[in-house]
Write a protein that holds these residues in place. Structure first.
Motif, short mmCIF file in Angstrom:
data_model
loop_
_atom_site.label_atom_id
_atom_site.label_comp_id
_atom_site.label_asym_id
_atom_site.label_seq_id
_atom_site.Cartn_x
_atom_site.Cartn_y
_atom_site.Cartn_z
N ILE A 176 -8.90 8.49 8.50
CA ILE A 176 -7.84 9.10 9.32
C ILE A 176 -8.17 10.55 9.62
N LEU A 177 -8.67 11.27 8.62
CA LEU A 177 -9.05 12.68 8.81
C LEU A 177 -10.15 12.81 9.86
N LEU A 178 -11.19 11.99 9.73
CA LEU A 178 -12.30 12.03 10.69
C LEU A 178 -11.84 11.66 12.09
N ALA A 179 -11.02 10.62 12.20
CA ALA A 179 -10.53 10.17 13.51
C ALA A 179 -9.67 11.24 14.18
N THR A 180 -8.83 11.91 13.39
CA THR A 180 -7.96 12.96 13.93
C THR A 180 -8.78 14.12 14.47
N VAL A 181 -9.76 14.58 13.69
CA VAL A 181 -10.60 15.71 14.12
C VAL A 181 -11.45 15.32 15.33
N GLY B 6 0.80 -1.23 0.00
CA GLY B 6 0.00 0.00 0.00
C GLY B 6 0.82 1.27 0.00
N ILE B 7 1.81 1.33 -0.89
CA ILE B 7 2.72 2.49 -0.87
C ILE B 7 2.06 3.78 -1.38
N TYR B 8 0.83 3.66 -1.89
CA TYR B 8 0.12 4.88 -2.28
C TYR B 8 -0.92 5.28 -1.23
N ALA B 9 -0.84 4.67 -0.04
CA ALA B 9 -1.75 5.05 1.05
C ALA B 9 -1.49 6.51 1.41
N GLY B 10 -2.55 7.32 1.49
CA GLY B 10 -2.41 8.74 1.82
C GLY B 10 -2.26 9.66 0.64
N VAL B 11 -2.27 9.09 -0.58
CA VAL B 11 -2.06 9.93 -1.77
C VAL B 11 -3.17 10.97 -1.98
N PRO B 12 -4.44 10.72 -1.59
CA PRO B 12 -5.46 11.77 -1.76
C PRO B 12 -5.12 13.05 -0.98
N SER B 13 -4.58 12.86 0.23
CA SER B 13 -4.19 14.03 1.04
C SER B 13 -3.09 14.83 0.36
N ALA B 14 -2.10 14.12 -0.20
CA ALA B 14 -1.00 14.79 -0.90
C ALA B 14 -1.51 15.50 -2.14
N VAL C 61 1.01 21.26 6.77
CA VAL C 61 0.97 20.43 7.97
C VAL C 61 -0.30 19.59 8.09
N PRO C 62 -1.51 20.16 7.91
CA PRO C 62 -2.70 19.29 8.00
C PRO C 62 -2.68 18.14 6.98
N THR C 63 -2.26 18.43 5.76
CA THR C 63 -2.21 17.37 4.74
C THR C 63 -1.11 16.36 5.08
N GLU C 64 -0.02 16.84 5.67
CA GLU C 64 1.09 15.96 6.05
C GLU C 64 0.69 15.04 7.20
N VAL C 65 -0.04 15.58 8.18
CA VAL C 65 -0.50 14.78 9.32
C VAL C 65 -1.37 13.63 8.83
N VAL C 66 -2.37 13.95 8.02
CA VAL C 66 -3.29 12.93 7.50
C VAL C 66 -2.54 11.94 6.60
N ALA D 218 1.32 5.14 7.62
CA ALA D 218 1.72 4.24 8.71
C ALA D 218 0.58 3.31 9.12
N SER D 219 -0.63 3.50 8.56
CA SER D 219 -1.77 2.63 8.83
C SER D 219 -2.46 2.31 7.50
N PRO D 220 -1.79 1.54 6.65
CA PRO D 220 -2.29 1.32 5.29
C PRO D 220 -3.64 0.60 5.20
N THR D 221 -4.09 0.00 6.31
CA THR D 221 -5.39 -0.68 6.28
C THR D 221 -6.55 0.32 6.37
N SER D 222 -6.23 1.56 6.78
CA SER D 222 -7.25 2.59 6.89
C SER D 222 -7.25 3.44 5.62
N THR D 223 -8.15 4.46 5.57
CA THR D 223 -8.22 5.34 4.40
C THR D 223 -7.95 6.78 4.83
N THR D 224 -7.66 7.61 3.84
CA THR D 224 -7.40 9.02 4.13
C THR D 224 -8.59 9.67 4.83
N TYR D 225 -9.80 9.38 4.37
CA TYR D 225 -11.01 9.98 4.94
C TYR D 225 -11.21 9.54 6.39
#
Length: 270
Positions: free
Chosen positions: A130-135, A48-56, A110-115, A121-128
């Motif tokens: 992670i964003l919801l969980a963080t907020v 899952g090396i493209y995990a987080g690409v929507p945030s980027a 920074v916000p995009t980098e955090v997400v 680091a958690s490829p089983t989850s999704t960008t969305y």
């Protein structure tokens, strides 16, 4: 700065940011996982090396555009690059312009980098998710966790990269007797980026640890010297420079694409 120059910096910076972030994203994922506290394979390894690409993808254009608009505005205000600019003042001007550019750009980065990094680091989850969980867990402030460490990483990086890039361009241009082609500016950017990337790797390790740390932990408080001391005690010098090879590779290639694309698009628009 004139309106045409402003638009050129905005578009050139944004396009350059999109090009480098999306092209080299897998290397960035590998670097993040090498620096994570849980270790490379537990963080996902090569899966899952493209995990987080929507945030980027969402953050790269405005982030790079904000940097270059600020950078070029400060240079313009201070007269760097003009016909009457003093050569001995230019490095200080480029340092100040780059530093201010990073402070502004990090408000978006920074916000995009955090997400992005938490998803890497958690490829089983999704960008969305992670964003919801963080907020939900930390509020909007959670999206800016690591802002200070990111700025403190980016400013030293820019203090090395941009004056070195400008100096190499000036030197090469002087020796060949005419303005550099875009590919030559890109080569200068690759070399300057590689040097700056290696020197600032420990700060990047600290930033990654702070962003990935559990809420309420000592690391999450964002104390960079304490984080670096912890890394030194647990993993030594190798820990402080963890991920340096993919980081140098990523930023060297990124410097070539980023600064080369910036020069090419800006000159085309002007």
């Amino acid at each position: 700065m004139e309106r045409q120059g402003f638009i050129a910096s905005l578009m050139a910076g944004g396009c350059a940011g999109m090009c480098v972030d999306l092209t080299l994203f897998p290397l960035d994922t590998i670097k993040t996982r090498l620096q994570s506290q849980q270790g490379f394979y537990k963080a996902g390894g090569f899966k899952g090396i493209y995990a987080g690409v929507p945030s980027a993808a969402v953050g790269s254009f405005p982030n790079a555009a904000a940097f270059f608009v600020t950078y070029d505005c400060i240079k313009s205000l201070l007269g760097a690059g003009g016909a009457h600019a003093a050569p001995h003042v230019a490095p200080a001007t480029h340092m100040l312009a780059a530093s201010m550019g990073e402070v502004v750009a990090c408000l978006i980065r920074v916000p995009t980098e955090v997400v992005k990094q938490r998803t890497q680091a958690s490829p089983t989850s999704t960008t969305y998710r992670i964003l919801l969980a963080t907020v939900k867990e930390e509020g909007v402030r959670g999206l800016y966790r690591g802002y200070g460490s990111t700025v403190l990483r980016e400013i030293p990086f820019s203090l090395v990269q941009f004056p070195l890039w400008e100096y190499l361009k000036t030197l090469w241009s002087y020796r060949q007797g005419h303005t550099l082609h875009s590919w030559q500016a890109a080569v200068c950017g690759a070399f300057a980026g590689a040097v700056a990337a290696f020197v600032t790797t420990p700060l990047d390790v600290a930033k990654t640890r702070i962003m990935l740390a559990k809420v309420g932990s000592t690391t999450a408080s964002g104390n960079i010297p304490l984080v670096l001391l912890e890394v030194w005690r647990s993993r030594g010098l190798a820990g402080l420079f963890a991920g340096s090879v993919p980081r140098v590779t990523f930023i060297s290639a990124g410097g070539f694409i980023f600064l080369g694309a910036y020069e090419k698009v800006r000159r085309t628009l002007l």
